[in-house]
Write a protein that holds these residues in place. Structure first.
Motif, PDB file in Angstrom:
ATOM      1  N   THR A 152      13.474  30.289  33.156  1.00  0.00           N
ATOM      2  CA  THR A 152      15.031  30.431  33.318  1.00  0.00           C
ATOM      3  C   THR A 152      15.495  31.754  32.488  1.00  0.00           C
ATOM      4  OG1 THR A 152      17.058  29.217  32.627  1.00  0.00           O
ATOM      5  CG2 THR A 152      15.174  28.874  31.461  1.00  0.00           C
ATOM      6  N   THR A 153      16.572  32.020  32.792  1.00  0.00           N
ATOM      7  CA  THR A 153      17.352  33.156  31.987  1.00  0.00           C
ATOM      8  C   THR A 153      18.143  32.744  31.085  1.00  0.00           C
ATOM      9  OG1 THR A 153      18.806  33.433  33.826  1.00  0.00           O
ATOM     10  CG2 THR A 153      17.056  34.690  34.133  1.00  0.00           C
ATOM     11  N   ALA A 154      18.355  31.462  30.891  1.00  0.00           N
ATOM     12  CA  ALA A 154      19.038  30.931  29.797  1.00  0.00           C
ATOM     13  C   ALA A 154      18.382  31.047  28.403  1.00  0.00           C
ATOM     14  CB  ALA A 154      19.525  29.333  29.984  1.00  0.00           C
ATOM     15  N   LEU A 155      19.337  31.277  27.472  1.00  0.00           N
ATOM     16  CA  LEU A 155      18.639  31.435  25.967  1.00  0.00           C
ATOM     17  C   LEU A 155      18.495  29.967  25.707  1.00  0.00           C
ATOM     18  CD1 LEU A 155      21.286  33.519  24.172  1.00  0.00           C
ATOM     19  CD2 LEU A 155      18.700  34.167  24.944  1.00  0.00           C
ATOM     20  N   PRO A 156      17.285  29.687  24.943  1.00  0.00           N
ATOM     21  CA  PRO A 156      16.757  28.657  24.377  1.00  0.00           C
ATOM     22  C   PRO A 156      18.110  28.056  23.363  1.00  0.00           C
ATOM     23  CG  PRO A 156      15.070  30.155  23.908  1.00  0.00           C
ATOM     24  CD  PRO A 156      16.346  30.998  24.343  1.00  0.00           C
ATOM     25  N   PRO A 157      18.328  26.752  23.283  1.00  0.00           N
ATOM     26  CA  PRO A 157      19.264  26.133  22.617  1.00  0.00           C
ATOM     27  C   PRO A 157      18.941  26.309  20.877  1.00  0.00           C
ATOM     28  CG  PRO A 157      18.460  24.854  24.449  1.00  0.00           C
ATOM     29  CD  PRO A 157      17.847  25.613  24.328  1.00  0.00           C
ATOM     30  N   VAL A 158      20.119  26.476  20.259  1.00  0.00           N
ATOM     31  CA  VAL A 158      19.856  26.390  18.903  1.00  0.00           C
ATOM     32  C   VAL A 158      19.888  25.119  18.319  1.00  0.00           C
ATOM     33  CG1 VAL A 158      20.703  28.851  18.493  1.00  0.00           C
ATOM     34  CG2 VAL A 158      22.343  27.109  18.373  1.00  0.00           C
ATOM     35  N   ILE A 159      20.395  24.122  19.048  1.00  0.00           N
ATOM     36  CA  ILE A 159      20.395  22.990  18.464  1.00  0.00           C
ATOM     37  C   ILE A 159      19.974  21.821  19.706  1.00  0.00           C
ATOM     38  CG2 ILE A 159      22.878  22.486  19.372  1.00  0.00           C
ATOM     39  CD1 ILE A 159      23.458  20.737  16.812  1.00  0.00           C
ATOM     40  N   THR A 160      19.328  20.808  19.025  1.00  0.00           N
ATOM     41  CA  THR A 160      18.725  19.835  19.953  1.00  0.00           C
ATOM     42  C   THR A 160      19.481  18.837  20.484  1.00  0.00           C
ATOM     43  OG1 THR A 160      17.853  18.652  18.033  1.00  0.00           O
ATOM     44  CG2 THR A 160      16.359  20.425  18.781  1.00  0.00           C
ATOM     45  N   HIS A 161      20.549  18.475  19.793  1.00  0.00           N
ATOM     46  CA  HIS A 161      21.438  17.305  20.144  1.00  0.00           C
ATOM     47  C   HIS A 161      22.808  17.850  20.387  1.00  0.00           C
ATOM     48  CE1 HIS A 161      18.027  15.553  17.975  1.00  0.00           C
ATOM     49  NE2 HIS A 161      18.359  14.052  18.458  1.00  0.00           N
ATOM     50  N   ASN A 162      23.577  16.742  20.905  1.00  0.00           N
ATOM     51  CA  ASN A 162      25.225  16.960  21.347  1.00  0.00           C
ATOM     52  C   ASN A 162      25.753  16.482  20.182  1.00  0.00           C
ATOM     53  OD1 ASN A 162      24.784  18.483  23.841  1.00  0.00           O
ATOM     54  ND2 ASN A 162      24.633  16.611  25.246  1.00  0.00           N
ATOM     55  N   LEU A 163      26.188  17.217  19.340  1.00  0.00           N
ATOM     56  CA  LEU A 163      27.061  16.911  18.152  1.00  0.00           C
ATOM     57  C   LEU A 163      28.323  16.040  18.591  1.00  0.00           C
ATOM     58  CD1 LEU A 163      26.578  19.465  15.259  1.00  0.00           C
ATOM     59  CD2 LEU A 163      25.473  17.558  15.835  1.00  0.00           C
ATOM     60  N   VAL A 164      29.024  15.378  17.839  1.00  0.00           N
ATOM     61  CA  VAL A 164      30.136  14.597  18.110  1.00  0.00           C
ATOM     62  C   VAL A 164      31.210  15.770  18.195  1.00  0.00           C
ATOM     63  CG1 VAL A 164      31.868  12.901  17.353  1.00  0.00           C
ATOM     64  CG2 VAL A 164      29.660  12.412  17.341  1.00  0.00           C
ATOM     65  N   ASN A 165      31.269  16.431  16.989  1.00  0.00           N
ATOM     66  CA  ASN A 165      32.182  17.677  17.075  1.00  0.00           C
ATOM     67  C   ASN A 165      31.451  18.939  16.597  1.00  0.00           C
ATOM     68  OD1 ASN A 165      34.511  19.385  16.815  1.00  0.00           O
ATOM     69  ND2 ASN A 165      35.604  18.002  15.230  1.00  0.00           N
ATOM     70  N   ASP A 166      30.809  19.607  17.484  1.00  0.00           N
ATOM     71  CA  ASP A 166      29.960  20.677  17.128  1.00  0.00           C
ATOM     72  C   ASP A 166      31.149  21.901  16.674  1.00  0.00           C
ATOM     73  OD1 ASP A 166      30.836  21.994  19.399  1.00  0.00           O
ATOM     74  OD2 ASP A 166      28.930  22.214  20.238  1.00  0.00           O
ATOM     75  N   GLY A 167      32.425  21.944  16.919  1.00  0.00           N
ATOM     76  CA  GLY A 167      33.305  22.990  16.838  1.00  0.00           C
ATOM     77  C   GLY A 167      33.625  22.982  15.261  1.00  0.00           C
ATOM     78  N   ASP A 168      33.373  21.855  14.448  1.00  0.00           N
ATOM     79  CA  ASP A 168      33.571  21.842  13.072  1.00  0.00           C
ATOM     80  C   ASP A 168      32.178  21.918  12.308  1.00  0.00           C
ATOM     81  OD1 ASP A 168      36.248  21.817  13.437  1.00  0.00           O
ATOM     82  OD2 ASP A 168      36.423  19.632  13.407  1.00  0.00           O
ATOM     83  N   ASP A 169      31.059  22.057  12.890  1.00  0.00           N
ATOM     84  CA  ASP A 169      29.759  22.094  12.291  1.00  0.00           C
ATOM     85  C   ASP A 169      29.587  23.574  11.448  1.00  0.00           C
ATOM     86  OD1 ASP A 169      27.169  20.724  11.999  1.00  0.00           O
ATOM     87  OD2 ASP A 169      26.729  22.367  12.217  1.00  0.00           O
ATOM     88  N   ASP A 170      29.179  23.561  10.054  1.00  0.00           N
ATOM     89  CA  ASP A 170      29.342  24.601   9.415  1.00  0.00           C
ATOM     90  C   ASP A 170      27.936  25.488   9.977  1.00  0.00           C
ATOM     91  OD1 ASP A 170      31.657  24.627   7.897  1.00  0.00           O
ATOM     92  OD2 ASP A 170      30.511  23.257   6.548  1.00  0.00           O
ATOM     93  N   ILE A 171      26.908  24.780  10.049  1.00  0.00           N
ATOM     94  CA  ILE A 171      25.693  25.509  10.335  1.00  0.00           C
ATOM     95  C   ILE A 171      25.697  26.029  11.983  1.00  0.00           C
ATOM     96  CG2 ILE A 171      23.171  24.754  11.049  1.00  0.00           C
ATOM     97  CD1 ILE A 171      23.189  22.823   9.161  1.00  0.00           C
ATOM     98  N   LEU A 172      26.540  25.309  12.742  1.00  0.00           N
ATOM     99  CA  LEU A 172      26.433  26.150  14.201  1.00  0.00           C
ATOM    100  C   LEU A 172      27.504  27.380  13.956  1.00  0.00           C
ATOM    101  CD1 LEU A 172      26.358  23.139  16.728  1.00  0.00           C
ATOM    102  CD2 LEU A 172      24.862  24.807  16.251  1.00  0.00           C
TER     103      LEU A 172
END
Length: 612
Positions: A433-453
């Motif tokens: 695939t040409t897609a980038l490997p994900p940086v996170i393995t799970h779907n967070l409840v609210n990834d917009g507020d996650d400091d690490i991401l």
């Protein structure tokens, strides 16, 4: 009743010791590791005179607690069995048995919910007698208050079993059990009481919300801050336990300051934490285990990254950090900044190889990322196809070799059926695939507020092909049941090359110590109790693979640069140098064995027995 016989190295042979902790047979945090790992070093000195006491939660206890059968309970002659029999005669739900850990200590578990009908009166008594308020909406506080009441009753019954010349020691860990101390003192129960705070409750909250926590510590208005964070009842319980105990202790020199300014009592002793270090006969065992579990991590990395692009796994280093999700306190912010700088250095340097960095913590998530699962499934399909071809070619090559009239290697491609050739081609077509490997393995409840991401997004640390530091954010703890890593946390640690834990607030810090115990180099900080202890007790800790980032009286930028330099130096080591360093780490592990650190507890117990 006659005193129980003592072990050959019995300590204080005239004393009984009851150690009380919320995490006896109840794993919810770091105190569980403290208590559980200390048991094998405690039992030889105390034997049957030692007893652990905790709350009974059936779901947690069923896997690690073995109740004593009724006949054995009614014939046992020790004071703990007698106290349990007396409580049962009064109608209490209390269990006596064995904690199924190394050392198999005698353990009493009491169901806190049985005291709920009396909660109204218990809360009134707490307020009128000790000035501790308790709201109606906090169930943890209700459990704590109920358990404290039942603990008081248990101690009263044990004290009645003490024969002439015997003394009773009670050692309470953290505010959740310490609520019994003021009432034991009010009732003048004849017991010598110790209280250990592993981290002041208010200190943890303040550190999370104040980047200059240590500078402001001496000016804190504890009462106002406790109300601000809505933790006043628990803070008052902690203060009452600290002031009511005969001996007050904490786990590091760092938390001594907290205790002085937030609890208004100078600790009588510091009790550093250790581990039950299981030493291997030969150093090569450590290397063998590292190779074995690194291969498991290789599998994950291939599935996660190789669908997008490949790199040389033999030139890849695995770093990780783990722990409770406290972005600032755990030093996740500093770690990310150093990784971004390391990525830039590696890109500019021309050095070969890369780093894969794992963030292992716990965050609310809805599911594992389907893209991550799909990558794993397709790689498994690639593997199965290759194994089928390998088997077919192997059988035909063996036959061809046996029948051969010359010594030439046959054309192996001709030995593969057209079906498997087509299957191989189609599998690889679905794999890339040409897609980038994900940086996170799970779907967070609210990834917009996650400091690490959010840091990764800002710093563009998003697993581009040109990034030399690759990121894997795994917001769930590692376990064998996980379809991604599929291994125990300890196995994952052994498979990595380095643990990174530059905490800003860490009263002790087991994560780097767990690395050391497994022969894995670790980075800690001088604001971690463990790091502070290392600086005070170990000359040249870097030679033993323990690195301490300086954060006291240093700016964030200065600490980030120091951490970057540590990582930079490590990635330049040769494989031979890394093996030598792992051996040096393993040889230093014994310094943190409970067999050596238990002496601090022994001194605290001696001091408590001197005080009335």
């Amino acid at each position: 009743m006659q005193p129980t016989p003592h072990a050959p190295d019995a300590l204080f042979p005239d004393a009984l010791l009851v150690e009380v902790a919320w995490e006896v047979c109840n794993q919810v945090g770091g105190i569980y590791t403290v208590i559980r790992s200390k048991v094998p070093a405690t039992m030889p000195a105390w034997g049957e005179r030692y007893c652990l006491l905790g709350p009974y939660f059936a779901n947690q206890a069923q896997g690690e607690f073995e109740p004593m059968d009724e006949l054995a309970l009614h014939t046992a002659s020790d004071p703990y069995a007698a106290a349990v029999r007396a409580m049962r005669a009064q109608g209490y739900d209390v269990q006596l048995g064995t904690w199924l850990v190394t050392g198999r200590p005698r353990t009493v578990l009491i169901n806190p919910f049985q005291a709920y009908p009396q909660l109204g009166q218990l809360k009134t008594d707490l307020w009128t007698r000790h000035g501790i308020p308790a709201p109606d909406t906090d169930d943890l506080l209700h459990q704590v208050i109920a358990f404290g009441h039942l603990t008081t009753i248990f101690f009263q019954h044990v004290a009645q079993q003490v024969v002439a010349g015997q003394r009773l020691l009670g050692h309470f860990h953290e505010w959740m059990t310490g609520v019994a101390i003021p009432e034991l003192r009010r009732l003048q129960v004849p017991a010598h009481l110790l209280f250990t705070t592993h981290a002041t409750l208010l200190g943890r909250y303040l550190a999370m919300n104040d980047a200059a926590f240590y500078d402001h510590l001496m000016w804190v208005d504890w009462e106002a801050e406790a109300k601000k964070f809505n933790i006043e009842p628990a803070v008052r319980m902690e203060r009452a336990a600290a002031h009511g105990s005969h001996v007050f202790t904490t786990v590091s020199e760092l938390t001594v300051r907290e205790c002085i300014y937030l609890l208004d009592r100078i600790p009588d002793a510091v009790l550093p934490n250790g581990l039950n270090i299981e030493r291997f006969v030969a150093l090569h065992e450590f290397q063998n285990l590292h190779q074995q579990y690194k291969a498991k991590i290789h599998e994950f990395v291939m599935a996660h990254f190789f669908q997008s692009y490949a790199f040389d796994l033999d030139k890849t280093l695995y770093f990780f950090t783990s722990g409770r999700y406290e972005y600032h306190n755990k030093g996740f912010d500093l770690t990310l900044e150093a990784l971004a700088r390391l990525n830039h250095r590696l890109q500019q340097s021309g050095l070969e190889g890369q780093v894969v960095m794992f963030f292992i913590t716990k965050r609310p998530f809805t599911s594992i990322n389907p893209q991550v699962l799909e990558r794993r499934a397709v790689l498994d399909e690639v593997r199965e196809t290759c194994r089928a071809i390998e088997h077919q070619v192997g059988e035909r090559l063996f036959y061809a070799a046996a029948a051969s009239q010359d010594h030439k290697l046959p054309e192996l491609g001709a030995m593969v059926d057209d079906y498997w050739k087509l299957r191989y081609r189609r599998t690889l077509q679905s794999w890339k695939t040409t897609a980038l490997p994900p940086v996170i393995t799970h779907n967070l409840v609210n990834d917009g507020d996650d400091d690490i991401l959010n840091f990764m997004r800002r710093a563009d640390l998003l697993n581009h092909r040109h990034d030399r530091v690759k990121m894997v954010y795994h917001p769930d703890f590692v376990s064998p049941s996980s379809p991604l890593l599929g291994m125990e946390y300890g196995q994952f640690v052994r498979g990595c090359h380095m643990g990174v834990f530059p905490s800003y607030y860490e009263p002790w810090g087991y994560t780097p110590l767990e690395c050391v115990a497994r022969g894995v180099p670790a980075i800690t900080s001088d604001l971690s109790g463990f790091g502070d202890y290392v600086l005070q007790t170990i000359p040249d800790p870097e030679q033993k693979g323990i690195f301490v980032v300086h954060r006291q009286e240093k700016s964030f930028d200065e600490s980030a640069e120091e951490l970057t330099e540590m990582l930079w130096q490590f990635v330049q080591l040769s494989r031979r140098e890394r093996i030598m360093q792992r051996n040096a780490v393993e040889s230093s592990a014994e310094l943190f064995d409970w067999k050596n650190l238990r002496v601090h507890y022994d001194r605290a117990y001696a001091l408590a027995l001197e005080r009335q």
